[in-house]
Scaffold this active site. Sequence first.
Site, PDB file in Angstrom:
ATOM      1  N   LYS A   1      26.396  -4.360  -0.995  1.00 23.14           N
ATOM      2  CA  LYS A   1      27.869  -4.320  -1.092  1.00 23.14           C
ATOM      3  C   LYS A   1      28.459  -3.617   0.116  1.00 23.14           C
ATOM      4  O   LYS A   1      29.663  -3.384   0.178  1.00 23.14           O
ATOM      5  CB  LYS A   1      28.291  -3.586  -2.359  1.00 23.14           C
ATOM      6  CG  LYS A   1      27.771  -4.180  -3.639  1.00 23.14           C
ATOM      7  CD  LYS A   1      28.187  -3.299  -4.819  1.00 23.14           C
ATOM      8  CE  LYS A   1      27.356  -3.576  -6.054  1.00 23.14           C
ATOM      9  NZ  LYS A   1      27.486  -2.511  -7.050  1.00 23.14           N
TER      10      LYS A   1
ATOM     11  N   ARG B   1       0.792  -1.225   0.000  1.00 27.60           N
ATOM     12  CA  ARG B   1       0.000   0.000   0.000  1.00 27.60           C
ATOM     13  C   ARG B   1       0.824   1.273   0.000  1.00 27.60           C
ATOM     14  O   ARG B   1       0.585   2.193  -0.775  1.00 27.60           O
ATOM     15  CB  ARG B   1      -0.920   0.067   1.236  1.00 27.60           C
ATOM     16  CG  ARG B   1      -2.206  -0.656   1.121  1.00 27.60           C
ATOM     17  CD  ARG B   1      -2.556  -1.262   2.458  1.00 27.60           C
ATOM     18  NE  ARG B   1      -1.571  -2.267   2.759  1.00 27.60           N
ATOM     19  CZ  ARG B   1      -1.661  -3.538   2.344  1.00 27.60           C
ATOM     20  NH1 ARG B   1      -2.720  -3.914   1.701  1.00 27.60           N
ATOM     21  NH2 ARG B   1      -0.701  -4.413   2.593  1.00 27.60           N
ATOM     22  N   THR B   2       1.782   1.344   0.919  1.00 26.04           N
ATOM     23  CA  THR B   2       2.483   2.615   1.103  1.00 26.04           C
ATOM     24  C   THR B   2       3.301   2.946  -0.147  1.00 26.04           C
ATOM     25  O   THR B   2       3.242   4.070  -0.658  1.00 26.04           O
ATOM     26  CB  THR B   2       3.396   2.541   2.347  1.00 26.04           C
ATOM     27  OG1 THR B   2       2.628   2.016   3.432  1.00 26.04           O
ATOM     28  CG2 THR B   2       3.937   3.901   2.707  1.00 26.04           C
TER      29      THR B   2
ATOM     30  N   ARG C   1      11.197   3.674   3.419  1.00 25.55           N
ATOM     31  CA  ARG C   1      10.849   2.713   4.473  1.00 25.55           C
ATOM     32  C   ARG C   1      12.113   1.941   4.820  1.00 25.55           C
ATOM     33  O   ARG C   1      12.849   1.516   3.926  1.00 25.55           O
ATOM     34  CB  ARG C   1       9.759   1.751   4.006  1.00 25.55           C
ATOM     35  CG  ARG C   1       9.560   0.599   4.996  1.00 25.55           C
ATOM     36  CD  ARG C   1       8.336  -0.216   4.698  1.00 25.55           C
ATOM     37  NE  ARG C   1       7.120   0.535   4.957  1.00 25.55           N
ATOM     38  CZ  ARG C   1       5.898   0.006   4.893  1.00 25.55           C
ATOM     39  NH1 ARG C   1       5.746  -1.264   4.601  1.00 25.55           N
ATOM     40  NH2 ARG C   1       4.839   0.751   5.130  1.00 25.55           N
TER      41      ARG C   1
ATOM     42  N   HIS D   1       4.967   5.511  11.648  1.00 21.88           N
ATOM     43  CA  HIS D   1       4.470   5.423  10.266  1.00 21.88           C
ATOM     44  C   HIS D   1       3.539   6.622  10.069  1.00 21.88           C
ATOM     45  O   HIS D   1       2.326   6.485   9.967  1.00 21.88           O
ATOM     46  CB  HIS D   1       3.732   4.095  10.087  1.00 21.88           C
ATOM     47  CG  HIS D   1       3.472   3.694   8.665  1.00 21.88           C
ATOM     48  ND1 HIS D   1       3.661   4.541   7.581  1.00 21.88           N
ATOM     49  CD2 HIS D   1       3.027   2.513   8.139  1.00 21.88           C
ATOM     50  CE1 HIS D   1       3.335   3.904   6.469  1.00 21.88           C
ATOM     51  NE2 HIS D   1       2.955   2.671   6.782  1.00 21.88           N
TER      52      HIS D   1
HETATM   53  N1   CP Z   1      -0.284  -0.057   5.821  1.00 24.50           N
HETATM   54  C1   CP Z   1       0.919  -0.368   5.301  1.00 24.50           C
HETATM   55  O1   CP Z   1       1.962   0.215   5.693  1.00 24.50           O
HETATM   56  O2   CP Z   1       0.889  -1.313   4.341  1.00 24.50           O
HETATM   57  P1   CP Z   1       2.149  -1.789   3.490  1.00 24.50           P
HETATM   58  O3   CP Z   1       3.105  -2.463   4.451  1.00 24.50           O
HETATM   59  O4   CP Z   1       1.616  -2.716   2.462  1.00 24.50           O
HETATM   60  O5   CP Z   1       2.798  -0.568   2.903  1.00 24.50           O
END
Ligand code: CP
Length: 328
Positions: free
Chosen positions: A100, A71-72, A121, A149
């Site tokens: 590396k 999603r993100t 991320r 998040h």
């Molecule tokens: N909600 C969320 O962070 O989903 P993903 O891990 O799929 O990005």
Amino acid sequence: MKGCLKPEAAKAKSDSGNFLSDIISISDFTRAYIEKALDEAGRMEKASRESKAKMLVNTIVASLFFEPSTRTRLSFETAAQNLGARVIGFADAGATSTQKGESLSDTIHMVERYADIIVMRHFIEGAARRAAEVSRVPVINAGDGSNQHPSQTLVDLYTIRKSFGKIDGIRIVMAGDLKYGRTVHSLMYALSRFSGVTVYLVSPESLRMPRHIIEDTKATLRIHETSNLEKFLPEADILYATRIQKERFPDEIEYRKVKNAYIVTPQVLAKGKRGLKVMHPLPRVNEVSPEVDETGAALYFEQAGNGIPVREALLFLMLAGKMKGGSA
Ligand code: CP
């Protein structure tokens, strides 16, 4: 690391005008910043595809995902493309020079030369903060380990406001993995910016909300804790379910003890208040049964869809001030 920034780097980062120059932690957001982001997301949702198509033209968004995401990553990349930006990046950190031995700082020093903003991320808590400290372009934290998040939290708040018309006074059960769940950590801090919010924390004993988060938020939130999923459902507006995150457990035996602690079914929801809604940041495993999808309570797919306007808003607010004619 701030002391390592070159003066021109610091200047570039302050160009975001009246919005945050990096999005690292929801704790950096005042209520006014949250409302600005949600209001902008509302405008993005209503705007036509054509009217948005050139908002960030000639802009490059770097999408750096060192941990899995559906999603993100896809909603940030779709949001960027909807606004006319181009996207570079990778979804498989195994195919990068990190393998590396390249340091995160060096990676950021490269990417800041290729892109106007970095969405990252990372599996290490604090990695996004470190990236922001060394980067001369804005950084958005798309999840750092078990820590935060923030863009998910804005998606959650947008969904709550859209469904209930308000955030003040909301009553929310957060259930599942409250220890490692970065979405619920961020959501606690965000809700503490609003008034009259009640939070019911439901978890196995071993997965309770970290004490420091309760200490940080208890002045404004009314907080109750229990291990009984059904106890507070008759009072709650929202049941925010979370996945028990196998990948965060140091010991798989401990994971197995709690993996099926809570399963939300239509029968469980029948014990809740009329109008109770189920949210989940997704992905789910088995904590919300598929039968719930067919009930009017399921809000989680709509919640995931709200990732597009919210992330369009964040990219626009952070970048438009730097664009010719930008008015963020
Ligand atoms: N909600 C969320 O962070 O989903 P993903 O891990 O799929 O990005």
